[in-house]
Write a protein that holds these residues in place. Sequence first.
Motif, PDB file in Angstrom:
ATOM      1  N   LYS A 142      10.173   0.207   6.763  1.00 53.79           N
ATOM      2  CA  LYS A 142       8.918   0.324   7.352  1.00 53.79           C
ATOM      3  C   LYS A 142       8.052  -0.791   7.298  1.00 53.79           C
ATOM      4  O   LYS A 142       6.894  -0.799   7.493  1.00 53.79           O
ATOM      5  N   ALA A 143       8.727  -1.825   6.870  1.00 53.68           N
ATOM      6  CA  ALA A 143       7.857  -3.261   6.822  1.00 53.68           C
ATOM      7  C   ALA A 143       8.865  -4.194   7.751  1.00 53.68           C
ATOM      8  O   ALA A 143       9.812  -4.006   7.914  1.00 53.68           O
ATOM      9  N   ARG A 144       7.976  -4.984   8.425  1.00 54.25           N
ATOM     10  CA  ARG A 144       8.418  -5.723   9.425  1.00 54.25           C
ATOM     11  C   ARG A 144       9.019  -6.976   8.706  1.00 54.25           C
ATOM     12  O   ARG A 144       8.555  -8.136   8.710  1.00 54.25           O
ATOM     13  N   VAL A 145      10.248  -6.821   8.282  1.00 49.86           N
ATOM     14  CA  VAL A 145      10.806  -8.172   7.489  1.00 49.86           C
ATOM     15  C   VAL A 145      11.906  -8.756   8.470  1.00 49.86           C
ATOM     16  O   VAL A 145      12.776  -8.126   9.054  1.00 49.86           O
ATOM     17  N   ARG A 146      11.715  -9.865   8.733  1.00 45.34           N
ATOM     18  CA  ARG A 146      12.724 -10.817   9.646  1.00 45.34           C
ATOM     19  C   ARG A 146      13.989 -11.236   8.989  1.00 45.34           C
ATOM     20  O   ARG A 146      15.065 -11.045   9.550  1.00 45.34           O
ATOM     21  N   ARG A 147      13.829 -11.992   7.869  1.00 42.70           N
ATOM     22  CA  ARG A 147      15.063 -12.437   6.827  1.00 42.70           C
ATOM     23  C   ARG A 147      14.709 -12.241   5.705  1.00 42.70           C
ATOM     24  O   ARG A 147      13.436 -11.960   5.241  1.00 42.70           O
ATOM     25  N   LEU A 148      15.639 -12.234   4.712  1.00 43.73           N
ATOM     26  CA  LEU A 148      15.599 -11.831   3.573  1.00 43.73           C
ATOM     27  C   LEU A 148      16.292 -12.682   2.563  1.00 43.73           C
ATOM     28  O   LEU A 148      17.454 -12.968   2.905  1.00 43.73           O
ATOM     29  N   VAL A 149      15.624 -13.182   1.380  1.00 43.44           N
ATOM     30  CA  VAL A 149      16.335 -14.103   0.690  1.00 43.44           C
ATOM     31  C   VAL A 149      16.261 -13.507  -0.806  1.00 43.44           C
ATOM     32  O   VAL A 149      15.226 -13.163  -1.247  1.00 43.44           O
ATOM     33  N   LEU A 150      17.506 -13.522  -1.358  1.00 45.25           N
ATOM     34  CA  LEU A 150      17.521 -12.852  -3.157  1.00 45.25           C
ATOM     35  C   LEU A 150      17.966 -13.856  -3.644  1.00 45.25           C
ATOM     36  O   LEU A 150      19.135 -14.292  -3.575  1.00 45.25           O
ATOM     37  N   GLU A 151      17.115 -14.207  -4.823  1.00 45.27           N
ATOM     38  CA  GLU A 151      17.595 -15.506  -5.725  1.00 45.27           C
ATOM     39  C   GLU A 151      18.186 -14.704  -6.879  1.00 45.27           C
ATOM     40  O   GLU A 151      17.203 -14.086  -7.718  1.00 45.27           O
ATOM     41  N   ASP A 152      19.434 -15.003  -7.204  1.00 45.44           N
ATOM     42  CA  ASP A 152      20.115 -14.225  -8.487  1.00 45.44           C
ATOM     43  C   ASP A 152      19.618 -12.912  -8.803  1.00 45.44           C
ATOM     44  O   ASP A 152      19.483 -12.652  -9.577  1.00 45.44           O
ATOM     45  N   THR A 153      19.768 -12.289  -7.687  1.00 42.65           N
ATOM     46  CA  THR A 153      19.714 -10.858  -7.774  1.00 42.65           C
ATOM     47  C   THR A 153      21.137 -10.139  -7.346  1.00 42.65           C
ATOM     48  O   THR A 153      21.881 -10.712  -6.535  1.00 42.65           O
ATOM     49  N   GLY A 154      21.447  -9.170  -8.193  1.00 46.85           N
ATOM     50  CA  GLY A 154      22.766  -8.808  -8.052  1.00 46.85           C
ATOM     51  C   GLY A 154      22.722  -7.072  -7.762  1.00 46.85           C
ATOM     52  O   GLY A 154      21.653  -6.633  -8.034  1.00 46.85           O
ATOM     53  N   MET A 155      23.842  -6.727  -7.523  1.00 51.63           N
ATOM     54  CA  MET A 155      23.848  -5.011  -7.384  1.00 51.63           C
ATOM     55  C   MET A 155      23.669  -4.331  -8.915  1.00 51.63           C
ATOM     56  O   MET A 155      24.439  -4.895  -9.724  1.00 51.63           O
ATOM     57  N   PRO A 156      22.764  -3.629  -9.234  1.00 52.76           N
ATOM     58  CA  PRO A 156      22.489  -3.091 -10.318  1.00 52.76           C
ATOM     59  C   PRO A 156      23.752  -2.360 -10.743  1.00 52.76           C
ATOM     60  O   PRO A 156      24.293  -1.461 -10.129  1.00 52.76           O
ATOM     61  N   HIS A 157      24.213  -2.404 -12.033  1.00 52.35           N
ATOM     62  CA  HIS A 157      25.071  -1.835 -12.744  1.00 52.35           C
ATOM     63  C   HIS A 157      24.578  -1.431 -14.030  1.00 52.35           C
ATOM     64  O   HIS A 157      23.759  -2.284 -14.707  1.00 52.35           O
ATOM     65  N   PRO A 158      25.086  -0.489 -14.923  1.00 51.83           N
ATOM     66  CA  PRO A 158      24.786   0.061 -16.093  1.00 51.83           C
ATOM     67  C   PRO A 158      25.275  -0.998 -17.093  1.00 51.83           C
ATOM     68  O   PRO A 158      26.195  -2.019 -17.031  1.00 51.83           O
TER      69      PRO A 158
END
Length: 258
Positions: A142-158
């Motif tokens: 729904k948002a016009r995002v061109r590129r995404l940068v994730l800093e020390d973000t991981g797949m969530p796990h329990p």
Amino acid sequence: MQIVSAAIGPRTLSEKGIAVRLPCHHDQRVPRIDRHEVNGVTLAVRSWPCRQAASPPVVLLPGTGATAGDWDVIAAELSADRTVFAVDLRGHGKSSWPGTYAISLMAHDVAGLLPMLAAAEVDLVGHSLGGLVACQVAASGKARVRRLVLEDTGMPHPRPAETPARPAGPLSFDWAVTDQIRPEIDQPDPRWPQIMAAIQVPTLVIGGGASSFLPQEYVEELSATVAHGTRITIDAGHLVHATKPGAFLPALKTFLDS
């Protein structure tokens, strides 16, 4: 990609002759603060306008307990050739502290904010919690995002649930954010892999290396799950952009400008 570290001086960060200025009171790139009404809350946004922008605008999202000011050094440099916005998420800084918090609510806020900041596509950068918020925004389509940068973000796990003690004294964020968001991190929604897989934009995932508390295999898993992911490591711990801005900034700009 080769990443090198930087030496920090009293007003500059230098890396192989690359001068990185720290903002000061007379700097033309000191941000202004704007406020926007979104979804019944007020979001405060630090803005660095660029009159002759050569690149799309960048929107920066901080982590839990951090405010938009956490991005000042990075934003001031990025604003040399693009407009930059840094957002206080709900419950943080100068934004509303409504007392009700969830990752999905924060993502809904940001998705509603982006069209107010720019008419065209934006590049979205998120650190830690801000990265998870950015993932939901990008995945929604729904948002016009061109590129995404994730800093020390991981797949969530329990993970084992813990209740951190509130620090003494006044805080720059509502402590209820911790009380309400932490359970979402400790026992994450099982749909997170599907959310990550729905992200179709080019995505750079920057891991903080072995010194980060976040298991780096979760960072790799996220990078492998998004449709167009690239992963690099800057051995700086969880606070990559704050600990080694002289390494973070060129990696970020190279990706955004590629």
